[in-house]
Each structure stands twice: as C-alpha cells, then as structure tokens.
Design a protein around this motif. Sequence first.
Motif, PDB file in Angstrom:
ATOM      1  N   VAL A  22       0.843  -1.197   0.000  1.00 33.43           N
ATOM      2  CA  VAL A  22       0.000   0.000   0.000  1.00 33.43           C
ATOM      3  C   VAL A  22       0.878   1.247   0.000  1.00 33.43           C
ATOM      4  CG1 VAL A  22      -1.786   1.282   1.240  1.00 33.43           C
ATOM      5  CG2 VAL A  22      -1.855  -1.222   1.160  1.00 33.43           C
ATOM      6  N   ARG A  23       0.556   2.184  -0.877  1.00 35.20           N
ATOM      7  CA  ARG A  23       1.319   3.417  -1.023  1.00 35.20           C
ATOM      8  C   ARG A  23       0.725   4.553  -0.183  1.00 35.20           C
ATOM      9  NH1 ARG A  23       4.056   4.699  -5.555  1.00 35.20           N
ATOM     10  NH2 ARG A  23       2.759   6.512  -5.957  1.00 35.20           N
ATOM     11  N   GLY A  24       1.457   5.647  -0.128  1.00 38.62           N
ATOM     12  CA  GLY A  24       0.989   6.822   0.598  1.00 38.62           C
ATOM     13  C   GLY A  24       0.054   7.703  -0.205  1.00 38.62           C
ATOM     14  N   GLU A  38      -0.979  -1.590  -9.056  1.00 36.63           N
ATOM     15  CA  GLU A  38      -1.802  -0.734  -9.925  1.00 36.63           C
ATOM     16  C   GLU A  38      -1.078   0.582 -10.234  1.00 36.63           C
ATOM     17  OE1 GLU A  38      -5.374  -0.709  -7.569  1.00 36.63           O
ATOM     18  OE2 GLU A  38      -4.537   0.645  -6.074  1.00 36.63           O
ATOM     19  N   HIS A  39      -0.308   1.099  -9.275  1.00 32.38           N
ATOM     20  CA  HIS A  39       0.529   2.283  -9.542  1.00 32.38           C
ATOM     21  C   HIS A  39       1.507   2.005 -10.684  1.00 32.38           C
ATOM     22  CE1 HIS A  39       3.755   5.250  -9.111  1.00 32.38           C
ATOM     23  NE2 HIS A  39       4.583   4.250  -8.847  1.00 32.38           N
ATOM     24  N   SER A  40       2.110   0.831 -10.683  1.00 28.21           N
ATOM     25  CA  SER A  40       3.105   0.498 -11.716  1.00 28.21           C
ATOM     26  C   SER A  40       2.461   0.461 -13.102  1.00 28.21           C
ATOM     27  CB  SER A  40       3.768  -0.850 -11.405  1.00 28.21           C
ATOM     28  OG  SER A  40       4.526  -0.758 -10.208  1.00 28.21           O
ATOM     29  N   LEU A  69       9.105  -2.548 -13.707  1.00 28.94           N
ATOM     30  CA  LEU A  69       9.967  -3.204 -12.716  1.00 28.94           C
ATOM     31  C   LEU A  69      10.303  -2.327 -11.509  1.00 28.94           C
ATOM     32  CD1 LEU A  69      12.599  -4.775 -15.174  1.00 28.94           C
ATOM     33  CD2 LEU A  69      10.748  -5.991 -13.997  1.00 28.94           C
ATOM     34  N   HIS A  70      10.068  -1.016 -11.617  1.00 25.69           N
ATOM     35  CA  HIS A  70      10.725  -0.091 -10.683  1.00 25.69           C
ATOM     36  C   HIS A  70      10.365  -0.301  -9.220  1.00 25.69           C
ATOM     37  CE1 HIS A  70       7.016   2.270 -10.519  1.00 25.69           C
ATOM     38  NE2 HIS A  70       7.560   3.104  -9.671  1.00 25.69           N
ATOM     39  N   ASP A  71       9.154  -0.789  -8.941  1.00 25.11           N
ATOM     40  CA  ASP A  71       8.737  -0.913  -7.542  1.00 25.11           C
ATOM     41  C   ASP A  71       8.783  -2.337  -7.007  1.00 25.11           C
ATOM     42  OD1 ASP A  71       8.383   1.693  -6.734  1.00 25.11           O
ATOM     43  OD2 ASP A  71       6.251   1.766  -7.257  1.00 25.11           O
ATOM     44  N   ILE A  72       9.213  -3.283  -7.818  1.00 28.42           N
ATOM     45  CA  ILE A  72       9.248  -4.704  -7.426  1.00 28.42           C
ATOM     46  C   ILE A  72       9.935  -4.898  -6.068  1.00 28.42           C
ATOM     47  CG2 ILE A  72      10.399  -6.905  -7.988  1.00 28.42           C
ATOM     48  CD1 ILE A  72       8.198  -6.840  -9.814  1.00 28.42           C
ATOM     49  N   LEU A 135       8.415  10.918 -14.234  1.00 25.24           N
ATOM     50  CA  LEU A 135       7.011  10.502 -14.302  1.00 25.24           C
ATOM     51  C   LEU A 135       6.560   9.945 -12.958  1.00 25.24           C
ATOM     52  CD1 LEU A 135       6.842   8.707 -17.750  1.00 25.24           C
ATOM     53  CD2 LEU A 135       5.925  10.954 -17.176  1.00 25.24           C
ATOM     54  N   ASP A 136       7.417   9.163 -12.335  1.00 20.58           N
ATOM     55  CA  ASP A 136       7.083   8.561 -11.039  1.00 20.58           C
ATOM     56  C   ASP A 136       6.811   9.645 -10.001  1.00 20.58           C
ATOM     57  OD1 ASP A 136       6.661   6.281  -9.460  1.00 20.58           O
ATOM     58  OD2 ASP A 136       8.711   6.325  -8.696  1.00 20.58           O
ATOM     59  N   ARG A 137       7.480  10.786 -10.138  1.00 19.26           N
ATOM     60  CA  ARG A 137       7.238  11.918  -9.229  1.00 19.26           C
ATOM     61  C   ARG A 137       6.076  12.782  -9.689  1.00 19.26           C
ATOM     62  NH1 ARG A 137      13.037  10.623  -8.018  1.00 19.26           N
ATOM     63  NH2 ARG A 137      12.918  10.484  -5.764  1.00 19.26           N
TER      64      ARG A 137
HETATM   65 CA   LIG Z   1       6.807   4.448  -8.013  1.00 15.88          CA
END
Ligand SMILES: [Ca+2]
Lengths: 177, 177
Positions: A22-24, A38-40, A69-72, A135-137
Amino acid sequence: MSNRLDAQMAFLMEADKLKQIVRGTTLADGSRYENSGEHSWHIALFALVLGADAPTDVKVDRVIKMLLLHDIVEIDAGDAPIFGDHDATEMAAKEEAAATRLFGLLPPDQAQSFRALWDEFEAAQTPDARFAKSLDRFQPPNQNLASGGGSWIEYNTDYSQFEARVGNKIKRGAPWL
Amino acid sequence: MSNRLDAQMAFLMEADKLKQIVRGTTLADGSRYENSGEHSWHIALFALVLGADAPTDVKVDRVIKMLLLHDIVEIDAGDAPIFGDHDATEMAAKEEAAATRLFGLLPPDQAQSFRALWDEFEAAQTPDARFAKSLDRFQPPNQNLASGGGSWIEYNTDYSQFEARVGNKIKRGAPWL
Ligand SMILES: [Ca+2]
C-alpha cells in the motif's frame, strides 16, 4: 515445463505480492490508498502517453520496462514515501537486498538484464531513467490534486515543499511538461 | 499547459478508474479479488518476462503496449469473465462504445493509434495480438492454481472446460509454453 519457465513463473508469481504493498497516495477519487501494482500500471501508461512527446534521446519502450519493474523491490522493502521520516541509507540497503533476491528468481540472463534496468532507474543518470523517475514523481501529485491533496496533507507538507523536492526532478527529467 | 497535455492528462486521470474494476480472479494468495489496473501491470510483466522467449515475429514492445491498454474499456463496460453467463454481442457493443469515448479523450493522433492497437488486440489475428491474448488467458489460471482454484470453482467450471475454452487459445498464440 522447462527449468527456465519454472524460474520465470516463480518470479511472476512472487511479483503478485506487489498488489498488496500500500502506497501513501490515494486513487484519484480519494476512495482508498493505491497499491504499488496498480501504480506500476498507471505510471507505465503515463510513459506510453506522455513519452510520445519526449525528447528523441528517450526510448519510451525502455522507460516502460523500467517502470514495470521499478517498484518490485517494495515486496521485500516496503514503500518509501516521498515525504515523511525514513532512513534513506537503511532503505537503500533493504532495496538492494530485495533486488538481489527478487530478480535472482529469474533465469540468469534475465536476472542480470532486469537488475541492470532497475539499477539504471535508481541511478537516474541516463535520459531514459531521468524520464522514468520524473514521471514517477509527476503522477502522485496529479492524483493528489484530483483527490483534494489527501496524502500531502497527511505527510504535513505543502506545495512549496513539493516544488523543492519534486519539482526540480520533474524539470530535470521532463522539462517540456 | 498545452491543450495536448490537457487531453493527455484527462485520459490518464480517467484511466485511474480501472483500479476500481474488480475481476473474477483473486490475488495469488486468494486474499481478495484483483482489479483490472493491477492485472494490467501483472500481465504486461508476463509479456516482458515470457516475451524474451517468444517467436521472432512477436514484437514484445508492442505486446506490452497492447496489454497496458487492453482492459481500459472496462471502465465503462465492466469486466467480462471468461466463464459465466454474459451476452457476448452486447458486451462487444459496450466495449466499442467505451473505446470510442475513452481513447477519444486523447489528442487525435494518439486516440487513433491507441484505438488501432486495441482493435488489433481484440481481433487477435496478428502475432503480437495472439501472444498478448494468450498471456491474458494464461495468467488467471496460474493465479487460480496458486490460490486453490477459487474463481474456477465459483464459476462452476473445471479443468477440462478450461482446456477447451482457454487452452487452445494459449496453444495458438503461445505454442512454446
Ligand atoms: Ca513508483
């Protein structure tokens, strides 16, 4: 099934756990917090849509792979919020160990190439990685704007803090936005 | 912001709703049903991992893009389970209308190219689309196997029915699996 396919499936089934991190940040309508799976997807879609207008030295196909792959690593290391207290050195060590374990599930050639792509993303030095990072930011603030700024408020921040921490990274990687 | 970026952001923010479309399949641990946003990430990851061993006429980069977009229509049309009762003709009409509205949010060039990619996926005639479709069918069974077959049992099906409906499509698109 071959050993190769067994290894690939082991990685893909382990990756399923990213859906439980779970993300912030919340969904755009603020109804719940989003998860890193789902964010990825969403951030890869950002790359597909906005990448069409990126500078020619950005290879959108590589950016999309990086973002898939970035958040794996969060499967083992958890999500590090942009704002809020956490020990960055400790977090980086946890993420390194996570990358070693998780990409290590893959056949050796893919373990190596996926790890290299993740390392490139983390280092944020190449045009592809800078675009991916920006993009991630860029995405969470947009969702927070849509949902009334939920998670910014919870992390006790404001727009000027966002500008300072995030804005410059966006400008560096995606100056045309 | 330009009109172009406004249109792109309108699409990307609308796409957020895919995270609220609940599928008939569970997470690998069976703890909850998965949503189409996280599913879209996972299936794109399947393409990235398994696509390395696909025949040379499959372009993995295009397959990944197809899979990032393939379920967007569910925002308006809902999820059509592989098993269970639904009117296929009515569902196809709903999905066509959804594609027109949702891709229509994008700037005209992207509206056209994304729609073309989705149409190609739906038609399942090209090597890229056949590979994408077969992954989309290959993933849920694997998750169901991991979670004890949850959603198969609920749809009152069994392995022979799965083989007949899904197995041949997998074999057609991904005979090396
Ligand atoms: Ca991210």
